[in-house]
Design a protein around this motif. Structure first.
Motif, PDB file in Angstrom:
ATOM      1  N   UNK A 100      42.347  31.850  42.094  1.00  0.00           N
ATOM      2  CA  UNK A 100      42.248  33.216  42.614  1.00  0.00           C
ATOM      3  C   UNK A 100      41.206  34.014  41.841  1.00  0.00           C
ATOM      4  N   UNK A 101      41.191  33.833  40.523  1.00  0.00           N
ATOM      5  CA  UNK A 101      40.286  34.605  39.680  1.00  0.00           C
ATOM      6  C   UNK A 101      38.830  34.216  39.809  1.00  0.00           C
ATOM      7  N   UNK A 102      38.563  32.991  40.280  1.00  0.00           N
ATOM      8  CA  UNK A 102      37.176  32.529  40.422  1.00  0.00           C
ATOM      9  C   UNK A 102      36.348  33.437  41.324  1.00  0.00           C
ATOM     10  N   UNK A 103      37.043  34.175  42.185  1.00  0.00           N
ATOM     11  CA  UNK A 103      36.340  35.062  43.110  1.00  0.00           C
ATOM     12  C   UNK A 103      35.481  36.074  42.354  1.00  0.00           C
ATOM     13  N   UNK A 104      35.974  36.558  41.213  1.00  0.00           N
ATOM     14  CA  UNK A 104      35.236  37.578  40.455  1.00  0.00           C
ATOM     15  C   UNK A 104      33.869  37.049  40.031  1.00  0.00           C
ATOM     16  N   UNK A 475      41.889  42.641  47.126  1.00  0.00           N
ATOM     17  CA  UNK A 475      41.057  43.635  47.811  1.00  0.00           C
ATOM     18  C   UNK A 475      39.602  43.175  47.869  1.00  0.00           C
ATOM     19  N   UNK A 476      39.121  42.572  46.791  1.00  0.00           N
ATOM     20  CA  UNK A 476      37.748  42.052  46.778  1.00  0.00           C
ATOM     21  C   UNK A 476      37.584  40.927  47.796  1.00  0.00           C
ATOM     22  N   UNK A 530      37.570  40.173  32.006  1.00  0.00           N
ATOM     23  CA  UNK A 530      37.774  41.430  32.724  1.00  0.00           C
ATOM     24  C   UNK A 530      36.463  42.148  32.995  1.00  0.00           C
ATOM     25  N   UNK A 531      35.481  41.961  32.120  1.00  0.00           N
ATOM     26  CA  UNK A 531      34.174  42.550  32.394  1.00  0.00           C
ATOM     27  C   UNK A 531      33.585  41.937  33.658  1.00  0.00           C
ATOM     28  N   UNK A 532      33.752  40.640  33.837  1.00  0.00           N
ATOM     29  CA  UNK A 532      33.309  39.997  35.089  1.00  0.00           C
ATOM     30  C   UNK A 532      34.001  40.641  36.294  1.00  0.00           C
ATOM     31  N   UNK A 533      35.306  40.875  36.171  1.00  0.00           N
ATOM     32  CA  UNK A 533      36.059  41.468  37.281  1.00  0.00           C
ATOM     33  C   UNK A 533      35.586  42.891  37.540  1.00  0.00           C
ATOM     34  N   UNK A 534      35.377  43.651  36.476  1.00  0.00           N
ATOM     35  CA  UNK A 534      34.873  45.018  36.613  1.00  0.00           C
ATOM     36  C   UNK A 534      33.535  45.018  37.341  1.00  0.00           C
ATOM     37  N   UNK A 535      32.664  44.100  36.940  1.00  0.00           N
ATOM     38  CA  UNK A 535      31.329  44.057  37.537  1.00  0.00           C
ATOM     39  C   UNK A 535      31.368  43.562  38.989  1.00  0.00           C
TER      40      UNK A 535
END
Length: 556
Positions: A100-104, A475-476, A530-535
């Motif tokens: 799931x997190x790979x999307x970021x 949401x992304x 989390x920086x990746x997710x923020x970006x």
């Protein structure tokens, strides 16, 4: 795992079941496309697909039977944690945290291309919008079409379509004569004709015509001088207003050119020899009732003059001749009759009515302190594009006019749009983008990085395991399908509403998940991820705002 990757995995499982003989297609049937959507209830999983129900008739099997055949195969796909069958055959899919997190990371790497596709590749679309008469400034209805039309063009282009933005100048007919008479009367310091145009802009243009043509009033045909010069000046004002609003057209098409060039006359004569038209009561009629119109339409009136629809026929022919596969007309609330009429035009020319789409937009009202704003200083009787932009700015004007379905009447509250608060939807979304930029700056200042000094990625998808992170990733992940739906349904407001949902989800994540370490605390792997997710959020907000023609500020 992106929605596209999961969709491909479901399709692969379907192909594998057919190859293994577990499923057999009915003669002539083709495998359905595996569409992936977010379930309404997140407790049902990360993603859902109705492919088993879509495929039921193609395999001659009950949906649940097909779903049961797919479950085992889907469960073996890397990154899939669980697959459940619900109801008659829904497949609910849960991904493991890492998948799931790979999307970021995928979003950051795709950049501006995230959310784009080539589904409309090879399709040439002529999109005609605004097309206000050149007899005055653009009013609120035209302003709405400018915002919605340009956004729709951007969305269609994001899905691979070749879009021509076209403005149709109605410079042939009675309204231009009234405009010319109004200018001439004002230049002579006379009252405007009873059926003429008022407002300060008429005085301004009349004065400018006199500056360009000092002897206009003494010329052989003063009205013609004011007609030609006045229309051209109005054209330039309209074009300038649209450009300032961020809307530029590829083609400005003049209705009058169809008559002066003989296309209307030539086409009408051609149609007289076909079954598409008939002669009755001294006039020539189009058989438009054959295509859903409430009555047949007069093309050539009994006095021999062409009716308005004659120009429509020649105009559609011209668009198709220029290579348009699809002609989309965006018209005002008083043009409902044009839907069947324009489809009849296509059919009369031996073309498919499906080549024509007509979108009808409803009215816009401005409200200030609970009271409708009705008067314009410049136009006198209507509120103009400039009036709205002067109060709220281009971004707020475009966003507020695009975030509603065109089928609905809307009230634009000027008091809300001038507030710098969450109550103002454009501020809410733009502030979310500015916040992602601030978080990025602060995190990098604290030593949080997306890459090591050696250039290796610091991203670890498994660390994004907070419930708010799951919400944000969800949401992304929805964004590409939202854009695709906005293109398919011609509804740009879907993008705006999703950006608001994403902004709200981001703000809630921001409140509980730190990207930079607290105080002098050390930088941990979770901070980098989390920086990746923020970006990723920053990228999607910027992409979505760009589709709406709205800025994505880095500071607010």
């Amino acid at each position: 795992m992106t929605p596209e990757e999961l969709s491909a995995a479901v399709s692969a499982c379907l192909h594998d079941a057919v190859a293994a003989g577990d499923l057999t297609l009915v003669d002539g049937a083709e495998l359905p496309e595996a569409k992936i959507e977010r379930p309404k209830n997140r407790e049902h999983g990360d993603w859902a697909t109705t492919v088993a129900m879509q495929a039921s008739k193609k395999f001659g099997r009950k949906p649940r039977e097909i779903a049961e055949i797919l479950v085992e195969r889907l469960s073996a796909v890397p990154g899939v944690a669980a697959v459940d069958i619900a109801g008659p055959g829904f497949l609910n899919i849960t991904l493991d945290a890492a998948a799931a997190g790979e999307l970021a990371q995928s979003i950051v790497e795709q950049g501006t291309s995230f959310g784009t596709s080539d589904v409309l590749g090879g399709t040439a679309i002529n999109l005609e919008f605004v097309s206000a008469n050149p007899t005055g400034p653009i009013h609120l209805g035209g302003t709405r079409w400018a915002a919605v039309g340009d956004s729709l063009a951007r969305i269609l282009q994001s899905q691979g379509a070749q879009v021509t933005r076209e403005y149709y100048f109605n410079d042939h007919g009675a309204q231009i004569d009234r405009f010319a008479r109004s200018l001439l009367a004002r230049a002579r310091n006379e009252d405007a004709p009873e059926d003429g145009y008022g407002g300060q802009y008429i005085s301004d243009i009349a004065q400018r015509v006199l500056e360009q043509h000092p002897d206009a009033l003494e010329s052989e045909d003063p009205q013609e001088v004011f007609r030609a010069a006045g229309v051209e000046l109005m054209f330039q004002e309209i074009k300038s207003s649209l450009h300032e609003f961020g809307v530029d057209f590829d083609v400005f098409f003049h209705e009058n050119s169809l008559f002066e060039g003989g296309q209307v006359e030539q086409l009408v004569e051609q149609l007289k020899d076909s079954d598409a038209m008939y002669f009755e009561d001294g006039a020539w009629w189009l058989r438009s009732t054959d295509y859903g119109d409430d009555k047949d339409r007069v093309v050539i009136k009994s006095d021999g003059n062409a009716a308005y629809i004659a120009g429509d026929i020649a105009y559609f022919k011209d668009k198709r001749g220029r290579g348009a596969d699809l002609c989309i007309y965006m018209l005002g609330a008083d043009h409902h009759g044009y839907v069947a009429r324009l489809k009849a035009v296509a059919a009369a020319l031996g073309d498919s009515p499906e080549r024509v789409e007509v979108l009808i937009g409803q009215m816009v009202n401005l409200v200030r302190e609970g009271v409708a704003v009705r008067m314009s200083k410049r136009a006198g009787t209507v509120v103009t594009m400039e009036d709205l932009v002067e109060v709220v700015g281009v971004d707020a004007a475009r966003y507020s006019l695009t975030r509603y379905s065109v089928d609905s009447n809307i009230d634009i509250d000027l008091d809300v749009l001038t507030k710098r608060s969450n109550e103002n939807p454009v501020f809410y979304v733009q502030y979310a983008h500015a916040r992602t930029c601030a978080v990025q700056r602060n995190a990098e200042a604290a030593g949080v990085r997306r890459f090591t000094e050696e250039g290796a990625s610091t991203f670890d998808a498994a660390l994004l395991d907070h419930a708010r992170e799951a919400d944000l990733l969800a949401a992304l992940g929805q964004y590409p399908s939202v854009v695709a739906q906005a293109a398919e349904l011609r509804e740009p407001h879907r993008v705006a509403r999703h950006l608001e949902l994403l902004a709200g989800t981001y703000h809630r994540w921001y409140d509980v998940c730190r990207v930079a370490p607290q105080g002098d605390g050390p930088v941990e792997p979770v901070h980098n991820s989390r920086l990746w997710l923020n970006d990723a959020v920053q990228q999607v907000l910027a992409n979505g705002l760009a589709l709406l023609g709205v800025g994505a500020p880095e500071r607010m």
